[in-house]
Design a protein around this motif. Sequence first.
Motif, PDB file in Angstrom:
ATOM      1  N   CYS A  12      52.049  46.421  41.401  1.00 26.02           N
ATOM      2  CA  CYS A  12      51.582  45.312  42.228  1.00 26.02           C
ATOM      3  C   CYS A  12      51.997  43.965  41.632  1.00 26.02           C
ATOM      4  O   CYS A  12      52.338  43.042  42.366  1.00 26.02           O
TER       5      CYS A  12
ATOM      6  N   CYS B 279      43.040  42.782  44.112  1.00 24.81           N
ATOM      7  CA  CYS B 279      44.409  42.765  43.605  1.00 24.81           C
ATOM      8  C   CYS B 279      45.233  41.830  44.486  1.00 24.81           C
ATOM      9  O   CYS B 279      45.084  41.839  45.707  1.00 24.81           O
TER      10      CYS B 279
ATOM     11  N   ARG C 204      42.340  54.111  47.424  1.00 26.91           N
ATOM     12  CA  ARG C 204      42.558  53.020  48.384  1.00 26.91           C
ATOM     13  C   ARG C 204      42.099  53.395  49.795  1.00 26.91           C
ATOM     14  O   ARG C 204      41.945  52.531  50.646  1.00 26.91           O
TER      15      ARG C 204
ATOM     16  N   CYS D  49      46.156  45.109  40.158  1.00 27.14           N
ATOM     17  CA  CYS D  49      45.543  46.392  39.794  1.00 27.14           C
ATOM     18  C   CYS D  49      46.466  47.204  38.900  1.00 27.14           C
ATOM     19  O   CYS D  49      46.003  48.042  38.134  1.00 27.14           O
TER      20      CYS D  49
ATOM     21  N   CYS E 213      49.696  46.139  48.017  1.00 27.28           N
ATOM     22  CA  CYS E 213      48.713  47.046  47.401  1.00 27.28           C
ATOM     23  C   CYS E 213      48.145  48.030  48.421  1.00 27.28           C
ATOM     24  O   CYS E 213      48.033  49.225  48.162  1.00 27.28           O
TER      25      CYS E 213
HETATM   26 ZN   LIG Z   1      47.274  46.414  43.659  1.00 20.43          ZN
END
Ligand SMILES: [Zn+2]
Length: 126
Positions: free
Chosen positions: A48, A7, A20, A44, A12
């Motif tokens: 973002c 991403c 994550r 993503c 992010c």
């Molecule tokens: Zn992202």
Amino acid sequence: MSDLKYCQGPDCHTYHTQDRLKGTKPNKTYQTRRRSYLLFGEFCDRRCSEDWFRKYGTQAVNHFGRLTEAKHLTEQNAWTKDYDWRNSTPGNDERYYYFINTITREQRPLTEAQYNDTNYTINTGE
Ligand SMILES: [Zn+2]
């Protein structure tokens, strides 16, 4: 496996979601997401993409060309495709295809093949 891409959202890795959080104790970190499908091919999720635009949008517009005067859609380029059932009889849902000029309201008949051909137009410019 399909290709995973990172991403491009600048923040992010700062969003605290379980997907994550990677690694094993005591070296866990929140990391930029990797996905095979990305919004606009780069992000993503919408947050973002908006982070990126907030940070880089003005630079991008200046780089690719800022609009400094209104664009005009003229009569010559105002044709769009449409259809209706104007000549159909009950039980017969045959469509009538046509161009309609969104400025003059003039209509011109179209064949079904012309309607379905995304490259077919009678507009003459941009
Ligand atoms: Zn992202």
